[in-house]
Scaffold this motif. Structure first.
Motif, mmCIF file in Angstrom:
data_model
loop_
_atom_site.group_PDB
_atom_site.id
_atom_site.type_symbol
_atom_site.label_atom_id
_atom_site.label_comp_id
_atom_site.label_asym_id
_atom_site.label_seq_id
_atom_site.Cartn_x
_atom_site.Cartn_y
_atom_site.Cartn_z
ATOM 1 N N SER A 1 -12.096 -53.322 32.820
ATOM 2 C CA SER A 1 -10.771 -53.246 33.440
ATOM 3 C C SER A 1 -10.754 -52.163 34.509
ATOM 4 C CB SER A 1 -9.720 -52.892 32.377
ATOM 5 O OG SER A 1 -9.680 -53.884 31.389
ATOM 6 N N THR B 1 -6.982 -61.385 36.700
ATOM 7 C CA THR B 1 -7.286 -61.182 35.279
ATOM 8 C C THR B 1 -8.038 -62.413 34.786
ATOM 9 O OG1 THR B 1 -5.257 -59.886 35.040
ATOM 10 C CG2 THR B 1 -6.231 -60.746 33.010
ATOM 11 N N THR C 1 -9.772 -57.258 34.252
ATOM 12 C CA THR C 1 -8.543 -57.249 35.032
ATOM 13 C C THR C 1 -8.652 -56.213 36.138
ATOM 14 O OG1 THR C 1 -6.130 -57.054 34.970
ATOM 15 C CG2 THR C 1 -7.344 -55.576 33.515
ATOM 16 N N ASN D 1 -5.277 -52.269 35.237
ATOM 17 C CA ASN D 1 -5.210 -51.555 33.959
ATOM 18 C C ASN D 1 -4.673 -50.156 34.247
ATOM 19 O OD1 ASN D 1 -5.780 -51.848 31.099
ATOM 20 N ND2 ASN D 1 -7.181 -50.137 31.381
#
Ligand SMILES: NC(=O)c1ccc[n+]([C@@H]2O[C@H](COP(=O)([O-])OP(=O)(O)OC[C@H]3O[C@@H](n4cnc5c(N)ncnc54)[C@H](O)[C@@H]3O)[C@@H](O)[C@H]2O)c1
Length: 345
Positions: A154, A213, A231, A234
């Motif tokens: 992330s 994502t 993603t 974050n």
């Protein structure tokens, strides 16, 4: 050893600085498509570096004057630079990926093979202390039969919008690291993938045909189940974690006092004071170790720790995930490899 570094951007600046302090490096030549950028980096390193790093030249000039090459240019330039380096018989380190399409990747790897030179790919997780410890534990049987792996990559915030069309998308750019790490940790191949992606963030992702994502389910060839998510949003910080669950024990890479998570349990750990901010900080030691290994491999002291063919295998998994995401169906990486004429590895 005199090294030519091609590409003085984000990762090139980091790698040049690290190389200037790496044992066995006694000269650094810096080139970039933008000569002013190369000059600025060379000047900065000239002041800071343990080795002279003041020469600025084109890639072709650099090839004639160095003993090894480190490619940190934009992805689109990698395959041509790898090919040129191979034709000049120069051991080469290249940031991932070789190219964004499989055919071009294979052609560049064939050039390296026929020149008989070294090509090391930049999958730095192979040099991260946590990933290495987990691999050792798994291979020593301390976890027992591993049935489930959960991987997380992330970013704290999206990259610049102009980077997206060049990146190959979230799966090829970020999750490819998880695919390489899973193969390297387990020694298994990915038999099948199923991928989904969503686009709740900025419009630039949709415009680039990308997602912000993604979640994938991989089935390994021994039936181990792997989930991997990525993603670009974050907000808690940069998070790379891999959990390995086995019949005897469960290990996690990337869980420490900088992991950007807050426990919901009364008395559980709160948010970290200094969460990881990005990949350069999180993988500082791993990047340095992979470059030190490259210098040793280029001198013939150790074997190549991550060949171009290894990079290709991770890219095939990424391609399969992209196809799965677009067509909404499970895909076997073998299908993608066959379609692109990738030789059986
Ligand atoms: N392993 C990792 O964790 C990691 C992290 C970030 C980036 N990367 C990879 O590193 C590469 C560079 O990424 P970045 O974020 O530093 O990009 P960047 O845009 O910051 O820098 C790229 C640089 O390459 C230069 N360039 C373009 N074509 C060139 C050519 N033909 N010859 C010489 N220079 C050229 C550009 O002028 C620019 O200075 C990408 O392939 C990316 O996938 C890997």
């Amino acid at each position: 050893m005199r090294i030519g570094l091609l590409g003085a951007g984000r990762i090139g600046t980091f790698h040049a600085t690290a190389l200037a302090h790496t044992d066995g490096v006694d000269g650094l030549v810096i080139a970039d498509a933008d000569p002013a950028r190369a000059a600025a980096l060379a000047e900065r390193l000239g002041a800071e570096a343990a080795v002279p790093a003041t020469s600025v030249m084109s890639a072709a000039e650099a090839f004639a004057q160095v003993e090894a090459v480190v490619i940190t240019a934009a992805t689109a330039a990698h395959a041509d630079l790898i090919t040129e380096a191979a034709r000049n018989r120069l051991p080469t380190f290249c940031e991932k990926p070789v190219a964004l399409d499989l055919g071009r990747t294979v052609r560049a790897l064939r050039e390296v093979e026929s020149a008989g030179t070294l090509l090391q790919m930049g999958f730095q997780r192979r040099f991260d202390a946590g990933f290495r410890a987990a691999r050792e534990a798994l291979r020593a049987g301390r976890l027992g039969r591993v049935h489930t792996i959960r991987a997380v990559t992330s970013d704290a915030a999206p990259p610049p919008a102009e980077f997206l069309p060049l990146s190959g998308g979230l799966i090829r750019d970020c999750l490819v690291h998880d695919f390489d790490a899973v193969r390297w940790l387990t020694g298994r191949e990915v038999a099948e993938v199923y991928a989904r992606g969503t686009d709740g963030g900025a419009a630039c992702f949709r415009e680039a045909g990308d997602v912000d994502t993604a979640a994938v389910l991989l089935t390994l060839d021994d039936d181990t189940l792997v989930t991997a998510t990525a993603t670009r949003y974050n907000g808690a910080g940069y998070d790379v974690r891999t959990e390995l669950s086995g019949e005897r024990d469960q290990w996690v890479v990337g869980l420490d006092d900088r992991t950007p998570m807050t426990s919901a349990e009364p008395g559980g750990p709160g948010a970290p004071v200094r969460p990881w901010s990005g990949f350069l900080e999180r993988f500082d030691g791993a990047y340095r170790a992979e470059l030190a290994a490259f210098v040793r491999a280029a001198r013939g002291e150790v074997p190549n720790p991550c060949s171009g063919w290894e990079g290709l295998r991770a890219l095939v998994v990424a391609e399969a995930c992209e196809l799965s995401r677009r067509e909404g169906r499970p895909v076997r990486p073998a299908e993608v490899a066959e379609r692109a004429g990738v030789p059986a590895l």
